[in-house]
Design an enzyme around this catalytic site. Structure first.
Site, PDB file in Angstrom:
ATOM      1  N   SER A  17       0.847  -1.273   0.491  1.00 44.85           N
ATOM      2  CA  SER A  17      -0.270   0.337   0.267  1.00 44.85           C
ATOM      3  C   SER A  17       0.556   1.296   0.241  1.00 44.85           C
ATOM      4  O   SER A  17       0.468   2.074  -0.713  1.00 44.85           O
ATOM      5  CB  SER A  17      -1.021   0.295   0.914  1.00 44.85           C
ATOM      6  OG  SER A  17      -0.078  -0.037   2.229  1.00 44.85           O
ATOM      7  N   HIS A  19      -1.775  -9.276   2.153  1.00 47.72           N
ATOM      8  CA  HIS A  19      -1.784  -8.011   2.944  1.00 47.72           C
ATOM      9  C   HIS A  19      -2.471  -6.719   3.615  1.00 47.72           C
ATOM     10  O   HIS A  19      -3.368  -8.067   4.667  1.00 47.72           O
ATOM     11  CB  HIS A  19      -1.298  -6.475   1.633  1.00 47.72           C
ATOM     12  CG  HIS A  19      -1.043  -5.820   2.146  1.00 47.72           C
ATOM     13  ND1 HIS A  19      -0.404  -5.215   2.544  1.00 47.72           N
ATOM     14  CD2 HIS A  19      -1.160  -4.061   1.727  1.00 47.72           C
ATOM     15  CE1 HIS A  19      -0.182  -3.673   3.174  1.00 47.72           C
ATOM     16  NE2 HIS A  19       0.053  -3.619   2.083  1.00 47.72           N
ATOM     17  N   HIS A  69       5.516 -12.765   7.373  1.00 49.44           N
ATOM     18  CA  HIS A  69       6.096 -11.612   7.428  1.00 49.44           C
ATOM     19  C   HIS A  69       7.103 -10.977   6.400  1.00 49.44           C
ATOM     20  O   HIS A  69       7.502 -12.371   6.229  1.00 49.44           O
ATOM     21  CB  HIS A  69       6.603 -10.756   8.307  1.00 49.44           C
ATOM     22  CG  HIS A  69       5.735  -9.259   8.505  1.00 49.44           C
ATOM     23  ND1 HIS A  69       6.951  -8.141   7.410  1.00 49.44           N
ATOM     24  CD2 HIS A  69       4.791  -8.241   7.938  1.00 49.44           C
ATOM     25  CE1 HIS A  69       6.573  -6.837   7.658  1.00 49.44           C
ATOM     26  NE2 HIS A  69       5.015  -6.976   7.715  1.00 49.44           N
ATOM     27  N   ARG A 127       3.463  -4.726  16.361  1.00 55.58           N
ATOM     28  CA  ARG A 127       2.081  -4.262  16.588  1.00 55.58           C
ATOM     29  C   ARG A 127       0.876  -5.390  17.336  1.00 55.58           C
ATOM     30  O   ARG A 127      -0.317  -5.103  17.332  1.00 55.58           O
ATOM     31  CB  ARG A 127       1.385  -3.778  15.548  1.00 55.58           C
ATOM     32  CG  ARG A 127       2.008  -2.472  14.804  1.00 55.58           C
ATOM     33  CD  ARG A 127       2.001  -2.786  13.310  1.00 55.58           C
ATOM     34  NE  ARG A 127       2.516  -3.777  12.703  1.00 55.58           N
ATOM     35  CZ  ARG A 127       1.959  -4.167  11.111  1.00 55.58           C
ATOM     36  NH1 ARG A 127       1.374  -3.006  10.431  1.00 55.58           N
ATOM     37  NH2 ARG A 127       2.390  -5.588  10.606  1.00 55.58           N
ATOM     38  N   ASP A 133      -2.286  -8.482  11.650  1.00 56.62           N
ATOM     39  CA  ASP A 133      -3.365  -8.794  11.306  1.00 56.62           C
ATOM     40  C   ASP A 133      -4.201 -10.436  11.986  1.00 56.62           C
ATOM     41  O   ASP A 133      -5.342 -10.700  12.111  1.00 56.62           O
ATOM     42  CB  ASP A 133      -3.644  -9.352   9.660  1.00 56.62           C
ATOM     43  CG  ASP A 133      -3.223  -8.154   8.928  1.00 56.62           C
ATOM     44  OD1 ASP A 133      -3.803  -6.851   9.184  1.00 56.62           O
ATOM     45  OD2 ASP A 133      -2.685  -8.605   7.618  1.00 56.62           O
TER      46      ASP A 133
HETATM   47  N1  HAX Z   1       1.464 -20.210   6.536  1.00 55.39           N
HETATM   48  C1  HAX Z   1       1.414 -20.675   5.357  1.00 55.39           C
HETATM   49  N2  HAX Z   1       3.323 -21.034   4.761  1.00 55.39           N
HETATM   50  C2  HAX Z   1       3.859 -19.390   4.467  1.00 55.39           C
HETATM   51  C3  HAX Z   1       3.478 -18.626   5.586  1.00 55.39           C
HETATM   52  C4  HAX Z   1       1.866 -18.559   6.392  1.00 55.39           C
HETATM   53  N3  HAX Z   1       1.372 -17.927   6.960  1.00 55.39           N
HETATM   54  N4  HAX Z   1       3.927 -17.572   5.460  1.00 55.39           N
HETATM   55  C5  HAX Z   1       5.054 -17.194   4.466  1.00 55.39           C
HETATM   56  N5  HAX Z   1       5.132 -18.897   4.057  1.00 55.39           N
HETATM   57  C6  HAX Z   1       5.179 -19.055   3.081  1.00 55.39           C
HETATM   58  C7  HAX Z   1       5.291 -18.682   1.292  1.00 55.39           C
HETATM   59  O1  HAX Z   1       4.152 -19.103   0.900  1.00 55.39           O
HETATM   60  C8  HAX Z   1       6.511 -18.973   0.429  1.00 55.39           C
HETATM   61  O2  HAX Z   1       6.013 -20.413  -0.298  1.00 55.39           O
HETATM   62  P1  HAX Z   1       6.252 -20.934  -1.608  1.00 55.39           P
HETATM   63  O3  HAX Z   1       7.716 -20.958  -1.210  1.00 55.39           O
HETATM   64  O4  HAX Z   1       5.907 -22.215  -1.821  1.00 55.39           O
HETATM   65  O5  HAX Z   1       5.519 -19.235  -2.255  1.00 55.39           O
HETATM   66  C9  HAX Z   1       7.011 -19.160   1.647  1.00 55.39           C
HETATM   67  O6  HAX Z   1       6.773 -19.347   2.950  1.00 55.39           O
HETATM   68  C10 HAX Z   1       8.569 -18.345   2.382  1.00 55.39           C
HETATM   69  O7  HAX Z   1       7.695 -17.387   1.843  1.00 55.39           O
HETATM   70  P2  HAX Z   1       8.509 -15.895   3.089  1.00 55.39           P
HETATM   71  O8  HAX Z   1       9.711 -16.122   2.049  1.00 55.39           O
HETATM   72  O9  HAX Z   1       8.789 -16.113   3.752  1.00 55.39           O
HETATM   73  O10 HAX Z   1       7.302 -14.572   2.748  1.00 55.39           O
HETATM   74  P3  HAX Z   1       6.764 -13.773   2.021  1.00 55.39           P
HETATM   75  O11 HAX Z   1       8.193 -12.793   2.201  1.00 55.39           O
HETATM   76  O12 HAX Z   1       7.289 -14.817  -0.023  1.00 55.39           O
HETATM   77  O13 HAX Z   1       5.521 -13.194   1.583  1.00 55.39           O
HETATM   78  C11 HAX Z   1       3.759 -12.781   3.134  1.00 55.39           C
HETATM   79  C12 HAX Z   1       5.259 -12.737   3.192  1.00 55.39           C
HETATM   80  C13 HAX Z   1       2.741 -12.065   4.368  1.00 55.39           C
HETATM   81  C14 HAX Z   1       2.809 -12.686   2.140  1.00 55.39           C
HETATM   82  C15 HAX Z   1       3.963 -14.509   3.551  1.00 55.39           C
HETATM   83  O14 HAX Z   1       4.245 -14.642   5.005  1.00 55.39           O
HETATM   84  C16 HAX Z   1       2.024 -14.964   4.178  1.00 55.39           C
HETATM   85  O15 HAX Z   1       1.637 -14.984   3.040  1.00 55.39           O
HETATM   86  N6  HAX Z   1       1.301 -15.097   4.959  1.00 55.39           N
HETATM   87  C17 HAX Z   1       0.146 -15.202   5.607  1.00 55.39           C
HETATM   88  C18 HAX Z   1      -0.410 -13.841   4.690  1.00 55.39           C
HETATM   89  C19 HAX Z   1      -0.962 -12.728   5.288  1.00 55.39           C
HETATM   90  O16 HAX Z   1      -0.699 -12.701   6.845  1.00 55.39           O
HETATM   91  N7  HAX Z   1      -0.459 -11.348   5.035  1.00 55.39           N
HETATM   92  C20 HAX Z   1      -0.271  -9.517   5.551  1.00 55.39           C
HETATM   93  C21 HAX Z   1       0.954  -9.629   5.793  1.00 55.39           C
HETATM   94  C22 HAX Z   1       1.252  -8.754   7.078  1.00 55.39           C
HETATM   95  C23 HAX Z   1       0.699  -7.108   6.103  1.00 55.39           C
HETATM   96  O17 HAX Z   1       0.910  -7.036   5.006  1.00 55.39           O
HETATM   97  N8  HAX Z   1      -0.809  -7.108   7.021  1.00 55.39           N
HETATM   98  O18 HAX Z   1      -0.919  -6.151   5.944  1.00 55.39           O
END
Ligand code: HAX
Length: 431
Positions: free
Chosen positions: A241, A271, A317, A326, A372
């Site tokens: 964002s 996000h 994250h 937070r 979140d």
């Molecule tokens: N559950 C399961 N698998 C997860 C995970 C979770 N909570 N978090 C990361 N992973 C997985 C990823 O999907 C990725 O898998 P692949 O290799 O198969 O694609 C792997 O672990 C490595 O990911 P990462 O490098 O640790 O995480 P990223 O930086 O790529 O992504 C995210 C960060 C926040 C998007 C990710 O942790 C996620 O999808 N979390 C769940 C959704 C979430 O809570 N989002 C909110 C984040 C905070 C925010 O921005 N709020 O607005």
């Protein structure tokens, strides 16, 4: 007169000199190198943005102008009788790096109040949308609809000088921010409360007035919303964002175009939408396993989610490698006001189990909860049970941070953003 605008008028030229010196002395030094993996991998860890308002340390979490969340909760001015900091005071801090006095906050609140009236065409626009439109779409459209009000566009068309760009950007930001809690509460009451609205209370502050217009009676809900908006406001500038807002604004698009675009990014499930997904996950677990599942049951439920190929929302994250402060701040609030709430207890149980599961799975770089994982459960406790709406509240808070960031972008006359891309073909031939 605006004390905050005056203060910025003093600070900006001095900071501009500092940036000039940094560029002259260090302009050719390397900040970051980019690997092929990073180019394909969402640019994770590439240091290539400047954000004056906040810095995210992977272990310690966010600092606004050097100040941690616990520090802000202590020192930022509060509403009379309130115990949590005022988001308006947070905006002042983000913009200036200084903790405002009570008098300065009052001055800013008066500015917001003077700009509070939402044009009637915004209500007509919202009413004209299909009833099942997602509230985030409504929120983004409402912001975009007001683009015609932009003072930046007016000044630009009249030939304003570059050094003055930040002034109408500031004014547009005040005009927009002042209306956001009102628009958000309107969307909520229109969609979920029979279109019956509660008028704004001119005596109340940014967060308190939102709580009032939502129709939640518990007095501490006002404090929750003050805390909520502050916590969600800024997370440096690389998140989707904030980065979207910065990118769109870099084309000299005004604040309405930029914030509306940012909201569309916030609406994605990886996000901001994660807050609605998270509570859904907890409630579905309670539904399946009963009100108070054992740790073993929570663990199995978490594995079932992972094995079905889904992520566990609220965990992980891109930058953080610890429990998000937070999350901790919201947990402390919950412990004080709703420790016996069954959903709160399940959020706590999830915290005790999920990091271990994610560690065992070994994929997520950060097994700990983010912001979140907690926000929805507190809303649910106070009767705001419409998950779809949660990201709109995140959006109100986030707008404080991203407007502060882009006012500074304009103040420093940062250029249009245009990183260079390459193709797989190019990488195969040249790397
Ligand atoms: N559950 C399961 N698998 C997860 C995970 C979770 N909570 N978090 C990361 N992973 C997985 C990823 O999907 C990725 O898998 P692949 O290799 O198969 O694609 C792997 O672990 C490595 O990911 P990462 O490098 O640790 O995480 P990223 O930086 O790529 O992504 C995210 C960060 C926040 C998007 C990710 O942790 C996620 O999808 N979390 C769940 C959704 C979430 O809570 N989002 C909110 C984040 C905070 C925010 O921005 N709020 O607005």
């Amino acid at each position: 007169m605006s004390k905050l605008k005056d203060k910025l008028g003093e600070i900006i030229p001095k900071h501009g000199e500092r940036v000039k010196k940094v560029l002259a002395e260090k302009g050719d030094k390397v900040l970051s190198e980019v690997t092929v993996k990073q180019a394909y991998g969402g640019m994770r860890g590439v240091k290539n943005l400047v954000c004056e308002t906040s810095y995210l340390d992977p272990m310690e979490g966010i600092r606004y102008r050097g100040m941690t969340i616990p520090e802000m909760r202590k020192v930022l001015p509060k509403a009379p009788g309130g115990e949590e900091p005022l988001p308006e005071a947070g905006w002042w801090l983000l913009l200036t790096g200084e903790v405002p006095t009570d008098e300065e906050v009052k001055d800013l609140q008066a500015e917001f109040k003077a700009a509070q009236e939402v044009p009637s065409y915004v209500w007509e626009t919202l009413k004209g949308m299909a009833k099942d439109t997602h509230p985030m779409t409504m929120f983004s459209v409402a912001i975009l609809a007001m683009q015609r009000e932009s003072l930046f566009v007016k000044g630009y068309n009249e030939g304003m000088k570059k050094a003055e760009y930040w002034v109408p950007m500031y004014e547009d930001s005040v005009n927009l921010l002042a209306k956001l809690p009102i628009i958000a509460a309107y969307i909520y009451r229109m969609k979920y409360k029979n279109d019956e609205h509660i008028p704004a209370d001119p005596e109340l502050d940014f967060g308190g007035n939102f709580a009032h217009m939502m129709g939640v009676d518990a007095p501490e809900y006002k404090d929750l919303m003050r805390l909520y908006f502050l916590l969600h406001s800024d997370h440096e500038s690389g998140n989707v964002s904030a980065h979207t807002c910065h990118l769109v604004a870099s084309a000299l698009s005004d604040i309405y175009y930029s914030v509306s675009a940012a909201m569309n990014g916030l609406a994605g499930p990886l996000h901001g939408l994660a807050n609605q997904e998270c509570l859904k996950w907890i409630l579905a677990m309670m539904d399946k396993l009963g009100g108070e599942p054992t740790h073993e049951q929570v663990e199995k439920y978490a594995w079932d989610t992972l094995n079905s190929g889904q992520v566990i929302p609220g965990y992980g994250h891109a930058v953080l490698r610890q429990t998000d402060p937070r999350y901790v701040a919201q947990h402390e609030f919950g412990k004080k006001y709703c420790a016996d709430d069954p959903v709160f207890k399940n959020v706590k149980a999830a915290y005790e189990v999920i990091p271990g599961v994610l560690q065992k799975q070994g994929k997520a770089k950060n097994p700990w909860p983010n912001v979140d994982a907690h926000s929805g459960c507190l809303q649910y406790h106070y009767g705001v049970k419409e998950f779809d709406f949660y990201t709109v509240m995140f959006g109100v808070g986030r707008s404080l941070g991203i407007t502060a960031e882009v006012i500074w972008d304009r103040a420093l006359a940062l250029p249009i953003e245009r990183p260079k891309s390459v193709s797989t073909d190019w990488i195969e031939k040249n790397i």
